[in-house]
Every structure is written in C-alpha cells, then in structure tokens.
Design an enzyme around this catalytic site. Structure first.
Site, PDB file in Angstrom:
ATOM      1  N   ASP A  75       0.851  -1.175   0.000  1.00 35.82           N
ATOM      2  CA  ASP A  75       0.000   0.000   0.000  1.00 35.82           C
ATOM      3  C   ASP A  75       0.893   1.233   0.000  1.00 35.82           C
ATOM      4  O   ASP A  75       1.880   1.266   0.740  1.00 35.82           O
ATOM      5  CB  ASP A  75      -0.866  -0.007   1.260  1.00 35.82           C
ATOM      6  CG  ASP A  75      -2.260   0.425   0.915  1.00 35.82           C
ATOM      7  OD1 ASP A  75      -3.020  -0.436   0.449  1.00 35.82           O
ATOM      8  OD2 ASP A  75      -2.560   1.629   1.062  1.00 35.82           O
ATOM      9  N   ARG A 181       8.635   2.070  -3.336  1.00 39.91           N
ATOM     10  CA  ARG A 181       8.246   0.656  -3.457  1.00 39.91           C
ATOM     11  C   ARG A 181       9.484  -0.237  -3.514  1.00 39.91           C
ATOM     12  O   ARG A 181       9.520  -1.302  -2.899  1.00 39.91           O
ATOM     13  CB  ARG A 181       7.392   0.497  -4.725  1.00 39.91           C
ATOM     14  CG  ARG A 181       6.933  -0.901  -5.036  1.00 39.91           C
ATOM     15  CD  ARG A 181       5.764  -0.905  -6.008  1.00 39.91           C
ATOM     16  NE  ARG A 181       4.664  -0.122  -5.489  1.00 39.91           N
ATOM     17  CZ  ARG A 181       4.325   1.085  -5.957  1.00 39.91           C
ATOM     18  NH1 ARG A 181       4.967   1.627  -6.977  1.00 39.91           N
ATOM     19  NH2 ARG A 181       3.347   1.772  -5.397  1.00 39.91           N
TER      20      ARG A 181
END
Ligand code: ITT
Length: 200
Positions: A75, A181
């Site tokens: 997320d 990420r």
C-alpha cells in the site's frame, strides 16, 4: 538430475494487487533476489484509515485467509507537506476524483513543494500475523505534469534522487533505483529469503 527451474520451489511471492504497474515494478526487484512474483487478484475490502500500515495489514490478513496462501500486499500514498500530508492514505480516492490536475491546482502559487511517497509491504500467511516493511521516496511536486510512463501521481512527482525528472519521465529500471516501493520490497525480500532458509 539437475533442476532447470529458474526459481527453486518456495522462492515465489504471491502479490495481491489490482495494479499491474505495481506488479511489474515488484516483479523485477524480487527477481533480482531470486524470487519469482505471481499476481493474485483477490476481492478484499480496503478499509479507510489514517495509517497505511494498518490498511496494508488488514488487507493482507483478509487476502491470506481467503486464498490460504502466504501473500504480500503493498500500500502506498503520496504525502504533500504543504497540504499537511494530504492525500496520504486517501491517495487512491483522490487520484480517481481530482487526479494529478487537481493536485497541481491545489498547489498553485505554493512555493513549498516538498512531498514523499510512503510504501508499506505487509506479508501475511494464514498461520501468522502480518509483518510489515516500510520505504520512502522524498521529492517534490513538479510545477506541471511531465512524462508519460508509470502510473498514478508519477507525472507530478520529482524524486530527490532523480535529478529533475519526474517518475513518469523515468524508465522502470530508473524508477526502481529510487522509488519508495523498491526500498520496501528490497527490505521484504532480504527478510523473505532468509526466513525461507531458516524454515526449510
Ligand atoms: P492495490 O490493488 O495494490 O491496492 P492501488 O492502485 O489501489 O492498488 P494503492 O492503494 O497502494 O494502490 O495506491 C493508492 C494510489 O496512490 C494509487 O492509486 C496511485 O494513484 C498512487 N500511487 C501509489 N504508488 C504510486 C507510485 O509508485 N507512483 C505514482 N502514484 C502512486
């Protein structure tokens, strides 16, 4: 007989996501560490919360239970300092509603353009509670949208480590060299591969 499999049994991560761009970024990072990535589409209810860690953990626990597999979810949110962290955990909704244009409008005449992406990977197996890993990419909101690669807020985010390019002006390899990420997934995969060795 010597195995010709590129990825030995167990060296696979099941990534629950609806976002093919995230999957493609993750696939390359994990492959560099000898872990293959499988895309799993699982219907989950994404809770609304001020904490992206809590959102990731809740989704991971639900998905692991539904598919009876150890899985990861990731997320992420864009936190803009001049907007007190908005859109943060509400990034998905804000992207779908006002989009990059709306953010640039909110930032019109704002000199302070510092922002960061925060990413959380939650790993969860049906037998264990979720374990989380975090990563951040600091940068700023550009004055206008630039570039056509990537997804989401990529055209308006210039990472500090990327010169004056936005994420959307970078190749996937360049984005993976400096993204939130990538940092999170590298932490995850180091833990995952060593946990695998310990257990089997
Ligand atoms: P999932 O199915 O994996 O949840 P998602 O697209 O809903 O996919 P997130 O909830 O993690 O993903 O992300 C919320 C939003 O934040 C997403 O829709 C994008 O607009 C934005 N976002 C997240 N990571 C991004 C990135 O690397 N670059 C640009 N925008 C990003």
């Amino acid at each position: 007989m010597k195995s010709t499999r590129k990825f030995p049994r167990g060296r696979i991560a099941f990534f629950v996501t609806s976002n093919i761009h995230k999957f493609n970024e993750a696939r390359r990072i994990l492959a560099k560490h000898g872990v293959a990535t499988a895309l799993l589409k699982v219907e989950t209810v994404e809770i609304q919360d001020d904490s992206i860690e809590k959102i990731a953990k809740t989704t991971a626990a639900e998905a692991a239970k539904k598919c009876s597999l150890p899985i990861i979810v990731e997320d992420a949110g864009l936190f803009i300092e001049a907007l007190n962290g908005f859109p943060g955990p509400y990034s998905s909704y804000v992207y779908r509603t006002i989009g990059t244009k709306g953010i640039l409008k909110l930032m019109k005449n704002t000199k302070k353009r510092d922002a960061y992406f925060h990413s959380v990977v939650a790993f969860c197996s049906p037998k264990e509670p979720p374990k989380c890993f975090h990563g951040k990419a600091k940068g700023k909101i550009s004055l206008e949208a630039q570039g056509s690669r990537g997804f989401g807020f990529d055209p308006i985010f210039e990472p500090s480590a990327g010169g004056d390019k936005t994420f959307a002006e970078m190749t996937l390899v360049e984005k993976n060299n400096c993204s939130h990420r990538a940092e999170t997934l590298r932490k995850f995969v180091r833990w995952y591969t060593s946990a695998f060795k310990r257990r089997f």
